[in-house]
Design a protein around this motif. Structure first.
Motif, PDB file in Angstrom:
ATOM      1  N   PHE A  19     -16.622   4.907 -10.520  1.00 59.24           N
ATOM      2  CA  PHE A  19     -17.345   4.284 -10.144  1.00 59.24           C
ATOM      3  C   PHE A  19     -16.242   2.852 -10.817  1.00 59.24           C
ATOM      4  N   LEU A  20     -15.852   3.209 -11.742  1.00 58.03           N
ATOM      5  CA  LEU A  20     -14.978   1.486 -12.506  1.00 58.03           C
ATOM      6  C   LEU A  20     -13.630   2.069 -12.670  1.00 58.03           C
ATOM      7  N   PHE A  21     -13.307   3.208 -12.399  1.00 58.30           N
ATOM      8  CA  PHE A  21     -11.630   3.321 -11.717  1.00 58.30           C
ATOM      9  C   PHE A  21     -11.926   3.626 -10.022  1.00 58.30           C
ATOM     10  N   LEU A  22     -12.475   3.645  -9.820  1.00 57.76           N
ATOM     11  CA  LEU A  22     -12.377   3.681  -8.252  1.00 57.76           C
ATOM     12  C   LEU A  22     -11.886   1.712  -8.183  1.00 57.76           C
ATOM     13  N   LEU A  23     -13.277   0.984  -8.619  1.00 63.14           N
ATOM     14  CA  LEU A  23     -12.822  -0.752  -8.034  1.00 63.14           C
ATOM     15  C   LEU A  23     -11.650  -1.088  -8.786  1.00 63.14           C
ATOM     16  N   GLY A  76      -4.625  -2.329  -6.153  1.00 59.28           N
ATOM     17  CA  GLY A  76      -3.884  -2.191  -4.168  1.00 59.28           C
ATOM     18  C   GLY A  76      -4.590  -3.610  -3.923  1.00 59.28           C
ATOM     19  N   PHE A  77      -5.588  -4.092  -4.235  1.00 58.50           N
ATOM     20  CA  PHE A  77      -5.271  -5.362  -2.958  1.00 58.50           C
ATOM     21  C   PHE A  77      -4.082  -6.007  -3.901  1.00 58.50           C
ATOM     22  N   LEU A  78      -4.329  -6.249  -4.717  1.00 56.92           N
ATOM     23  CA  LEU A  78      -3.269  -7.577  -5.798  1.00 56.92           C
ATOM     24  C   LEU A  78      -2.244  -7.571  -6.095  1.00 56.92           C
ATOM     25  N   ASN A 125       1.696  -6.125  -4.050  1.00 56.09           N
ATOM     26  CA  ASN A 125       2.821  -5.794  -2.587  1.00 56.09           C
ATOM     27  C   ASN A 125       3.008  -4.722  -2.596  1.00 56.09           C
ATOM     28  N   LEU A 126       3.116  -3.672  -2.856  1.00 55.67           N
ATOM     29  CA  LEU A 126       3.539  -2.717  -2.760  1.00 55.67           C
ATOM     30  C   LEU A 126       3.232  -1.877  -1.364  1.00 55.67           C
ATOM     31  N   SER A 127       4.406  -1.358  -1.184  1.00 61.80           N
ATOM     32  CA  SER A 127       4.643  -1.316   0.522  1.00 61.80           C
ATOM     33  C   SER A 127       5.018   1.149   0.354  1.00 61.80           C
ATOM     34  N   ILE A 128       4.429   1.504   0.907  1.00 63.08           N
ATOM     35  CA  ILE A 128       5.042   3.062   1.372  1.00 63.08           C
ATOM     36  C   ILE A 128       6.153   3.096   2.561  1.00 63.08           C
ATOM     37  N   PRO A 129       7.085   3.830   2.550  1.00 60.57           N
ATOM     38  CA  PRO A 129       7.789   3.803   3.392  1.00 60.57           C
ATOM     39  C   PRO A 129       7.151   5.050   4.468  1.00 60.57           C
ATOM     40  N   ASP A 130       7.028   4.530   5.832  1.00 58.09           N
ATOM     41  CA  ASP A 130       6.290   5.398   6.759  1.00 58.09           C
ATOM     42  C   ASP A 130       6.523   6.849   6.623  1.00 58.09           C
ATOM     43  N   TYR A 131       7.868   7.388   5.948  1.00 57.60           N
ATOM     44  CA  TYR A 131       8.361   8.810   6.340  1.00 57.60           C
ATOM     45  C   TYR A 131       7.026   9.179   5.398  1.00 57.60           C
ATOM     46  N   TYR A 132       6.692   9.030   4.026  1.00 62.36           N
ATOM     47  CA  TYR A 132       5.747   9.445   2.718  1.00 62.36           C
ATOM     48  C   TYR A 132       3.942   9.018   3.170  1.00 62.36           C
ATOM     49  N   SER A 133       4.032   8.649   4.719  1.00 62.60           N
ATOM     50  CA  SER A 133       2.399   7.972   5.007  1.00 62.60           C
ATOM     51  C   SER A 133       2.245   9.257   5.572  1.00 62.60           C
ATOM     52  N   ASN A 134       2.672  10.459   6.051  1.00 63.47           N
ATOM     53  CA  ASN A 134       1.601  11.214   6.144  1.00 63.47           C
ATOM     54  C   ASN A 134       0.740  12.054   4.580  1.00 63.47           C
TER      55      ASN A 134
END
Length: 120
Positions: free
Chosen positions: A5-9, A15-17, A19-28
């Motif tokens: 749970f600590l690592f999940l938090l 993730g929220f802090l 500004n990383l975006s994943i290209p659409d090709y890798y979304s699946n």
């Protein structure tokens, strides 16, 4: 039990802090990998409650599920077929089975506490 749970938090915060975006090709690929990881996590929690947890099985299952799901998605992309849907169905089914097992354990635990109170 508190360490996951600590690592999940920490992961959610990163993730929220950031500004990383994943290209659409890798979304699946990413969605299938997350689904496989979530399935393994819930399976580990269920195994812990059932007193069957094995760390080696958990770690190997975690990586094996992710690798198999990503390979299945890759093969489907190469063939032009949505094979990742098979992984979505399989992992989705297992996730709900694991959630049901955890829920049953928690209800049984609650029943035991109620019965102990009634005996006193």
């Amino acid at each position: 039990m508190w360490l996951p749970f600590l690592f999940l938090l920490i992961g959610l915060a990163l993730g929220f802090l950031t500004n990383l975006s994943i290209p659409d090709y890798y979304s699946n690929y990413l969605s299938i990998a997350i689904l496989a990881a979530f399935d393994t996590l819930l399976g580990g929690i269920r195994a812990h409650f059932e007193k069957k947890f094995n760390q080696h099985v958990f770690i190997s299952g975690f990586f094996f599920n992710i690798v198999c799901a990503v390979i299945l998605t890759f093969i489907g992309d190469q063939l032009g077929v949505d094979l990742y849907l098979a992984a979505v169905f399989a992992f989705g089914l297992r996730i709900f089975q694991n959630i049901a097992g955890i829920r049953r354990f928690l209800f049984d635990l609650r029943q035991e506490k109620i019965q102990k109170k009634m005996r006193k």
